[in-house]
Design a protein around this motif. Structure first.
Motif, PDB file in Angstrom:
ATOM      1  N   THR A   1       0.817  -1.210   0.000  1.00 11.90           N
ATOM      2  CA  THR A   1       0.000   0.000   0.000  1.00 11.90           C
ATOM      3  C   THR A   1       0.855   1.266   0.000  1.00 11.90           C
ATOM      4  O   THR A   1       0.533   2.245  -0.670  1.00 11.90           O
ATOM      5  CB  THR A   1      -0.943   0.009   1.206  1.00 11.90           C
ATOM      6  N   ALA A   2       1.958   1.244   0.748  1.00 14.39           N
ATOM      7  CA  ALA A   2       2.828   2.429   0.788  1.00 14.39           C
ATOM      8  C   ALA A   2       3.573   2.598  -0.532  1.00 14.39           C
ATOM      9  O   ALA A   2       3.781   3.719  -1.013  1.00 14.39           O
ATOM     10  CB  ALA A   2       3.804   2.324   1.960  1.00 14.39           C
ATOM     11  N   ASP A   3       3.970   1.483  -1.127  1.00 18.29           N
ATOM     12  CA  ASP A   3       4.715   1.544  -2.387  1.00 18.29           C
ATOM     13  C   ASP A   3       3.866   2.132  -3.510  1.00 18.29           C
ATOM     14  O   ASP A   3       4.382   2.766  -4.429  1.00 18.29           O
ATOM     15  CB  ASP A   3       5.196   0.141  -2.769  1.00 18.29           C
TER      16      ASP A   3
ATOM     17  N   ASN B   1       4.576   7.015  -7.083  1.00 16.39           N
ATOM     18  CA  ASN B   1       3.944   8.162  -7.738  1.00 16.39           C
ATOM     19  C   ASN B   1       4.253   9.481  -7.029  1.00 16.39           C
ATOM     20  O   ASN B   1       3.484  10.441  -7.135  1.00 16.39           O
ATOM     21  CB  ASN B   1       2.427   7.929  -7.797  1.00 16.39           C
ATOM     22  N   ILE B   2       5.382   9.525  -6.331  1.00 17.21           N
ATOM     23  CA  ILE B   2       5.746  10.744  -5.595  1.00 17.21           C
ATOM     24  C   ILE B   2       5.774  11.958  -6.514  1.00 17.21           C
ATOM     25  O   ILE B   2       5.301  13.044  -6.153  1.00 17.21           O
ATOM     26  CB  ILE B   2       7.106  10.554  -4.884  1.00 17.21           C
ATOM     27  N   ASP B   3       6.315  11.785  -7.713  1.00 14.14           N
ATOM     28  CA  ASP B   3       6.427  12.936  -8.623  1.00 14.14           C
ATOM     29  C   ASP B   3       5.048  13.479  -9.000  1.00 14.14           C
ATOM     30  O   ASP B   3       4.867  14.693  -9.128  1.00 14.14           O
ATOM     31  CB  ASP B   3       7.212  12.546  -9.888  1.00 14.14           C
ATOM     32  N   ILE B   4       4.062  12.599  -9.147  1.00 13.81           N
ATOM     33  CA  ILE B   4       2.715  13.036  -9.507  1.00 13.81           C
ATOM     34  C   ILE B   4       2.070  13.771  -8.338  1.00 13.81           C
ATOM     35  O   ILE B   4       1.442  14.825  -8.509  1.00 13.81           O
ATOM     36  CB  ILE B   4       1.865  11.835  -9.959  1.00 13.81           C
TER      37      ILE B   4
ATOM     38  N   HIS C   1       6.712  -2.636   2.630  1.00 12.18           N
ATOM     39  CA  HIS C   1       6.199  -1.409   1.992  1.00 12.18           C
ATOM     40  C   HIS C   1       4.693  -1.276   2.158  1.00 12.18           C
ATOM     41  O   HIS C   1       3.965  -0.934   1.233  1.00 12.18           O
ATOM     42  CB  HIS C   1       6.590  -1.366   0.514  1.00 12.18           C
ATOM     43  N   ASP C   2       4.238  -1.538   3.377  1.00 18.26           N
ATOM     44  CA  ASP C   2       2.810  -1.526   3.688  1.00 18.26           C
ATOM     45  C   ASP C   2       2.561  -0.579   4.858  1.00 18.26           C
ATOM     46  O   ASP C   2       3.333  -0.541   5.814  1.00 18.26           O
ATOM     47  CB  ASP C   2       2.358  -2.950   4.043  1.00 18.26           C
TER      48      ASP C   2
END
Length: 423
Positions: A110-112, A117-120, A231-232
């Motif tokens: 869920t975190a991944d 999409n950090i840039d978005i 990554h959750d």
């Protein structure tokens, strides 16, 4: 972005909806669609509730992360949620898992899904992120939760249900102090911690999180570099913040939207056949536990242009009628009885058939003399003439998926297999 006096925090927030899950406990209902795209309540889909809550709360920037069998979901979003206008600084982006980071990894957790999409998210120019699951039924004003998050100076604020302590073992449970600061986060504990001052109740996670984007951004980057992480949010990020930062619990009852008809805060995970059937059938009650007729908090969806429902024939034994039921547009109830049932768009029921406690998804055809009870019928199924369901448990289980509670799921593949076997 600095807040102006009296400015709603939702105007500086985005909703990031996690809608990639299959929902395998819904069995064949999710063979061709992700759980958030499953139909609910006559004309909506499950994801419409989270999106409508965000829209009604004043959030005009949203992103939806999709992964498993996303076509039905994406098509629904394009058709029903295409009214966001970039020139008004409104955005709704669909973010399929597309191997953006490398050629190996889809969304690993869920975190991944957000990290990739950090840039978005950066491009939205927002201050707060409201992370939502796309697969629950409820009405909630996220502005109230955002306000608590800011007032408490929290690193994360977690939406929580108040549940009987005896039932809390099925959830991620929060231990909190008197200020609602979370002191421990336990995943499905055998002995759930009680709420302060309420020994018989516990706080269970709803999978709704509010973060300052700057804080979450840094945390995601660190988590991506940790090979031991899954990554959750529930397994990795939230326990880390509880231990090393300030995590605060937000009670759903403080922000649940009611019309005055609901007697208690309504939240449902419709993740099993039984729960899905029950939540739909509940809507047929004289005073339902969830008011979907509240025009002050509408559930937005794809509004198809359809003719009205129609009821025909009026003779004993062949009367088109529906009692304590929801009947959607483009339905024709022809010489058949419908009781305590929910008919989605375009259902046809033919003469001398009977439906009781039936959830019929769109474009179902019920042919003559069928007698159906306690069942969920998948989209487009053609019920053969004279089929009887809900009277003989062994016969039902032989051809269809029957739950321990006696609810029968019917798909076209099951109907076809039965027809071949019976010759």
């Amino acid at each position: 972005m600095e807040a102006r006096p009296n400015q709603r925090l939702s105007s500086q927030a985005m909703a990031f909806v996690l809608a990639g899950g299959r929902g395998s406990r819904l069995k064949e209902l999710t063979d061709r669609r992700a759980k958030p795209a499953v139909y609910f309540g006559g004309k909506t889909r499950i994801i419409d509730f989270a999106l409508s809550n965000a829209l009604n709360s004043g959030i005009r920037k949203m992103a939806i992360a999709t992964q498993y069998k996303a076509h039905s979901l994406i098509r629904h979003i394009q058709r029903g949620w295409g009214f966001f206008r970039a020139e008004r600084n409104e955005y709704l982006d669909i973010l399929p898992a597309s191997q953006r980071m490398d050629e190996v990894n889809w969304y690993r957790g869920t975190a991944d899904a957000i990290a990739q999409n950090i840039d978005i998210v950066d491009s939205y120019g927002i201050k707060y992120v409201v992370v939502l699951a796309g697969d629950h039924i409820y009405k909630m004003d996220y502005e109230i939760m955002l306000r608590q998050h800011v007032d408490a100076g929290a690193d994360v604020t977690i939406g929580c249900l108040t549940v009987p302590r005896a039932e809390a073992s099925a959830f991620g449970v929060m231990a909190v102090d008197k200020t609602m600061r979370i002191t421990d986060f336990l995943e499905k504990p055998k002995d759930p911690p009680a709420m302060p001052g309420s020994p018989d109740e516990a706080l269970a996670s709803m999978g709704i999180y509010v973060f300052d984007w700057a804080f979450l951004r840094d945390l995601l980057i660190k988590d991506m570099q940790d090979d031991t992480s899954s990554h959750d949010f529930g397994f990795d990020l939230i326990p880390h913040i509880v231990k090393n930062g300030k995590a605060v619990a937000h009670k759903f009852s403080d922000s649940c939207v009611t019309s005055g008809l609901e007697t208690e805060p309504y939240w449902r995970d419709v993740g099993t056949i039984d729960a899905f059937w029950q939540a739909n059938i509940d809507l047929t009650d004289f005073i339902p536990k969830l008011d979907i007729y509240d025009s002050s908090w509408p559930i937005w969806t794809y509004a198809e242009i359809l003719p009205p429902a129609k009821f025909i024939h009026n003779e004993d034994g062949r009367r088109g009628m529906a009692v304590s039921s929801l009947v959607s547009g483009d339905c024709i109830v022809s010489g058949s009885e419908v009781r305590n049932s929910l008919l989605f768009t375009g259902v046809r029921t033919h003469s001398f058939s009977s439906l009781e406690y039936v959830v019929a998804l769109p474009q179902v055809i019920v042919n003559r003399k069928a007698d159906l009870k306690n069942c969920v019928i998948d989209r487009g199924v053609i019920i053969p003439e004279g089929l009887v369901v809900g009277q003989d448990a062994l016969e039902d289980a032989k051809w269809f998926r029957r739950t321990d509670a006696g609810i029968v799921l019917i798909t076209q593949d099951m109907i076809n297999a039965r027809a071949r076997a019976l010759g």
